[in-house]
Enzyme design. Structure first.
Site, PDB file in Angstrom:
ATOM      1  N   HIS A  61     -70.387  40.225 -69.915  1.00 60.48           N
ATOM      2  CA  HIS A  61     -70.384  39.311 -71.068  1.00 60.48           C
ATOM      3  C   HIS A  61     -69.742  38.003 -70.616  1.00 60.48           C
ATOM      4  O   HIS A  61     -68.543  37.984 -70.325  1.00 60.48           O
ATOM      5  CB  HIS A  61     -69.557  39.903 -72.220  1.00 60.48           C
ATOM      6  CG  HIS A  61     -70.094  41.202 -72.736  1.00 60.48           C
ATOM      7  ND1 HIS A  61     -70.951  41.285 -73.810  1.00 60.48           N
ATOM      8  CD2 HIS A  61     -69.906  42.481 -72.316  1.00 60.48           C
ATOM      9  CE1 HIS A  61     -71.252  42.559 -74.038  1.00 60.48           C
ATOM     10  NE2 HIS A  61     -70.631  43.304 -73.135  1.00 60.48           N
ATOM     11  N   ARG A  63     -69.911  35.156 -72.521  1.00 58.44           N
ATOM     12  CA  ARG A  63     -69.455  34.432 -73.735  1.00 58.44           C
ATOM     13  C   ARG A  63     -70.022  33.021 -73.854  1.00 58.44           C
ATOM     14  O   ARG A  63     -69.422  32.183 -74.530  1.00 58.44           O
ATOM     15  CB  ARG A  63     -67.927  34.343 -73.773  1.00 58.44           C
ATOM     16  CG  ARG A  63     -67.186  35.641 -73.530  1.00 58.44           C
ATOM     17  CD  ARG A  63     -67.490  36.670 -74.581  1.00 58.44           C
ATOM     18  NE  ARG A  63     -66.599  37.823 -74.475  1.00 58.44           N
ATOM     19  CZ  ARG A  63     -66.916  39.029 -74.919  1.00 58.44           C
ATOM     20  NH1 ARG A  63     -68.108  39.263 -75.473  1.00 58.44           N
ATOM     21  NH2 ARG A  63     -66.059  40.016 -74.842  1.00 58.44           N
ATOM     22  N   ASP A 150     -76.444  45.034 -77.058  1.00 58.90           N
ATOM     23  CA  ASP A 150     -75.135  45.549 -76.639  1.00 58.90           C
ATOM     24  C   ASP A 150     -74.005  45.075 -77.543  1.00 58.90           C
ATOM     25  O   ASP A 150     -73.960  43.935 -77.978  1.00 58.90           O
ATOM     26  CB  ASP A 150     -74.803  45.167 -75.202  1.00 58.90           C
ATOM     27  CG  ASP A 150     -73.498  45.825 -74.772  1.00 58.90           C
ATOM     28  OD1 ASP A 150     -73.383  47.050 -74.931  1.00 58.90           O
ATOM     29  OD2 ASP A 150     -72.589  45.109 -74.327  1.00 58.90           O
ATOM     30  N   ASP A 303     -68.888  46.168 -67.650  1.00 57.14           N
ATOM     31  CA  ASP A 303     -68.785  45.760 -69.056  1.00 57.14           C
ATOM     32  C   ASP A 303     -67.719  44.677 -69.189  1.00 57.14           C
ATOM     33  O   ASP A 303     -66.927  44.665 -70.134  1.00 57.14           O
ATOM     34  CB  ASP A 303     -68.496  46.956 -69.978  1.00 57.14           C
ATOM     35  CG  ASP A 303     -68.866  46.647 -71.435  1.00 57.14           C
ATOM     36  OD1 ASP A 303     -69.344  45.535 -71.710  1.00 57.14           O
ATOM     37  OD2 ASP A 303     -68.679  47.537 -72.285  1.00 57.14           O
TER      38      ASP A 303
HETATM   39  O1  DOR Z   1     -65.578  46.840 -75.399  1.00 60.81           O
HETATM   40  C1  DOR Z   1     -66.599  46.231 -75.614  1.00 60.81           C
HETATM   41  N1  DOR Z   1     -66.632  44.893 -75.601  1.00 60.81           N
HETATM   42  N2  DOR Z   1     -67.696  46.926 -75.867  1.00 60.81           N
HETATM   43  C2  DOR Z   1     -68.820  46.311 -76.248  1.00 60.81           C
HETATM   44  O2  DOR Z   1     -69.783  46.970 -76.427  1.00 60.81           O
HETATM   45  C3  DOR Z   1     -68.857  44.859 -76.473  1.00 60.81           C
HETATM   46  C4  DOR Z   1     -67.860  44.193 -75.653  1.00 60.81           C
HETATM   47  C5  DOR Z   1     -67.618  42.770 -76.065  1.00 60.81           C
HETATM   48  O3  DOR Z   1     -68.606  42.008 -76.223  1.00 60.81           O
HETATM   49  O4  DOR Z   1     -66.451  42.383 -76.171  1.00 60.81           O
HETATM   50 ZN    ZN Z   2     -71.697  48.044 -75.046  1.00 56.62          ZN
HETATM   51 ZN    ZN Z   3     -70.965  45.385 -73.146  1.00 57.15          ZN
END
Ligand code: DOR
Ligand code: ZN
Ligand code: ZN
Length: 422
Positions: A61, A63, A150, A303
């Site tokens: 991610h 952002r 997601d 992740d």
């Molecule tokens: O812990 C997580 N953070 N799980 C997710 O599925 C999304 C992610 C986030 O975008 O912060």
């Molecule tokens: Zn996820």
């Molecule tokens: Zn994720």
């Protein structure tokens, strides 16, 4: 362009391992072998180091756009490179969510300036709302590499089945975050003895297991390509194992925190240990390890989910997620290489070849003619994770203060050194 000679390095790709010299020119691996004679502009002594193809993390991610105070494309790529990760797949829960071809094309255009091979997922549903399917063929034409909502599951089996059928038509894999929000019902950590001890609401493991079972059976029914995100429970590992045996085009991933850590860490009441799905029990951790060892788990991802210190300050209300790009290789080496469970080639399969295969990208090896995207790692070097030293804009690492074994020393992309550790 500078030519580079890496001397006396343990070169490990999915095919095997050998000690050799590697000669790089014009962004590619030009030759390898014992004691190469070529003159090079730059000579790197690889003694004691391993050379791996650049790693690929298919779950990050960044952002960007919308929450660039947590991370942006450039800081995300800097974190990736520092971790030996030269390719990423970005999740679409940006603000606004990536549900249109124009957004995806623009993001990929901006990413061309970065040293990382950046891929983007398109949303499964418009605005991640779980109501209407997005235009998969158009997003694929704009460069989307996969589809995902997601952060959330697709809410109903009917909609997920329609999504899988449409994704199959478009020729894109579906990457599924399996958590039933009705079962989670406001829970913030794994439901069990730790949530009871802390007196906080737990997330029952059934939230993960049930949606995983649902989506796997829909993949078998439709024949679509399905990849299950961040598996954390024994039930999910077993379900993926069964779906594979039944002939489904299904794969899955897990993250270092699920094979190294357990829910007891939550006793610190520190939100840096909170993520979705949550840290689970020792039995789940063992199941994840078994899944990696028997091939049920195809990839190790991070992740990578940056959140600021201010957002993480309150244990009960902080958002879920942990950064991971700068610790994933060391975590994998610590858990599997230094325990004698996996060799470097296995690690390369889990962290480069398999994710690339799942996304239908060409495999990266250390063969002649391949792009010179190479990680030089000292597998034996110990280091302690200091959050403030991370390149990511956010410091919410679950490994803070832990000593890991395996240090990225240099990273080359297209034959150019892009990162050197102090
Ligand atoms: O812990 C997580 N953070 N799980 C997710 O599925 C999304 C992610 C986030 O975008 O912060
Ligand atoms: Zn996820
Ligand atoms: Zn994720």
């Amino acid at each position: 362009m500078e030519t580079v000679l890496i001397r006396n390095v343990l070169a490990a790709d999915a095919a095997g391992e050998r000690v050799c010299d590697l000669f790089l020119a014009d962004g590619k691996i030009v030759s390898y072998g014992p004691a190469l004679k070529q003159h090079a502009d730059r000579v790197i002594d690889g003694t004691g180091l391993a050379a791996l193809p650049g790693l690929f993390d298919m779950h990050v991610h960044f952002r960007d756009p919308g929450q660039t105070h947590k991370e942006d494309l450039s800081t995300g790529c800097a974190a990736a490179i520092a971790g030996g990760v030269t390719g990423v797949l970005c999740m679409p829960n940006t603000n606004p969510p990536m549900d249109s071809p124009a957004q995806i094309a623009e993001f990929l255009r901006r990413a061309e300036a970065e040293p990382v091979e950046v891929h983007q997922t398109g949303c499964l549903t418009v605005g991640l709302k779980g109501e209407t399917l997005a235009d998969y063929a158009a997003m694929k034409a704009a460069g989307a590499a996969a589809l995902s909502d997601d952060g959330r599951p697709v809410p109903t089996a009917e909609l997920m089945e329609a999504a899988l059928r449409k994704a199959k038509e478009a020729g894109l894999p579906v990457v599924s975050h399996c958590e039933d929000l009705a079962i989670i019902d406001g829970g913030i950590i794994n439901k069990g003895k730790i949530s009871e001890a802390l007196g906080v609401k737990g997330m029952d493991r059934a939230s993960e297991d049930q949606i995983t079972e649902r989506d796997l059976s829909l993949a078998l029914k439709t024949g679509a390509q399905l990849h299950i995100c961040h598996v954390s429970t024994r039930g999910s590992i077993d379900a993926v194992r069964r779906a594979k045996a039944a002939g489904g085009t299904v794969t899955c991933e897990t993250a270092p925190h699920y094979f190294l850590l357990t829910e007891e860490l939550l006793l610190k009441r520190d939100a840096d240990y909170r993520m979705n799905p949550p840290l689970r029990t020792e039995d789940d951790r063992q199941a994840v390890i078994e899944g990696i060892m028997d091939g049920t788990v195809d990839c190790i991802i991070t992740d990578h989910a940056p959140h600021t210190a201010a957002e993480k300050a309150d244990f009960l209300t902080a958002p879920n997620g942990v950064v991971g790009l700068e610790t994933s290789l060391a975590a994998a080496l610590t858990a599997f290489y230094h325990t004698g469970m996996l060799n470097l080639s296995d690690i390369v399969r889990l962290m480069s070849s398999n994710p690339r295969r799942i996304l239908h990208l060409p495999e990266r090896t250390l063969e002649v003619g391949q792009p010179a995207d190479i990680v030089l790692v000292n597998p034996r070097e110990e280091w302690t994770v200091e959050p403030e030293k991370l390149h990511s804009r956010s410091k919410n690492t679950v490994f803070k203060g832990m000593t890991l074994r395996g240090r990225v020393r240099k990273v080359l992309v297209g034959g150019t050194v892009c990162f050197e550790a102090d």
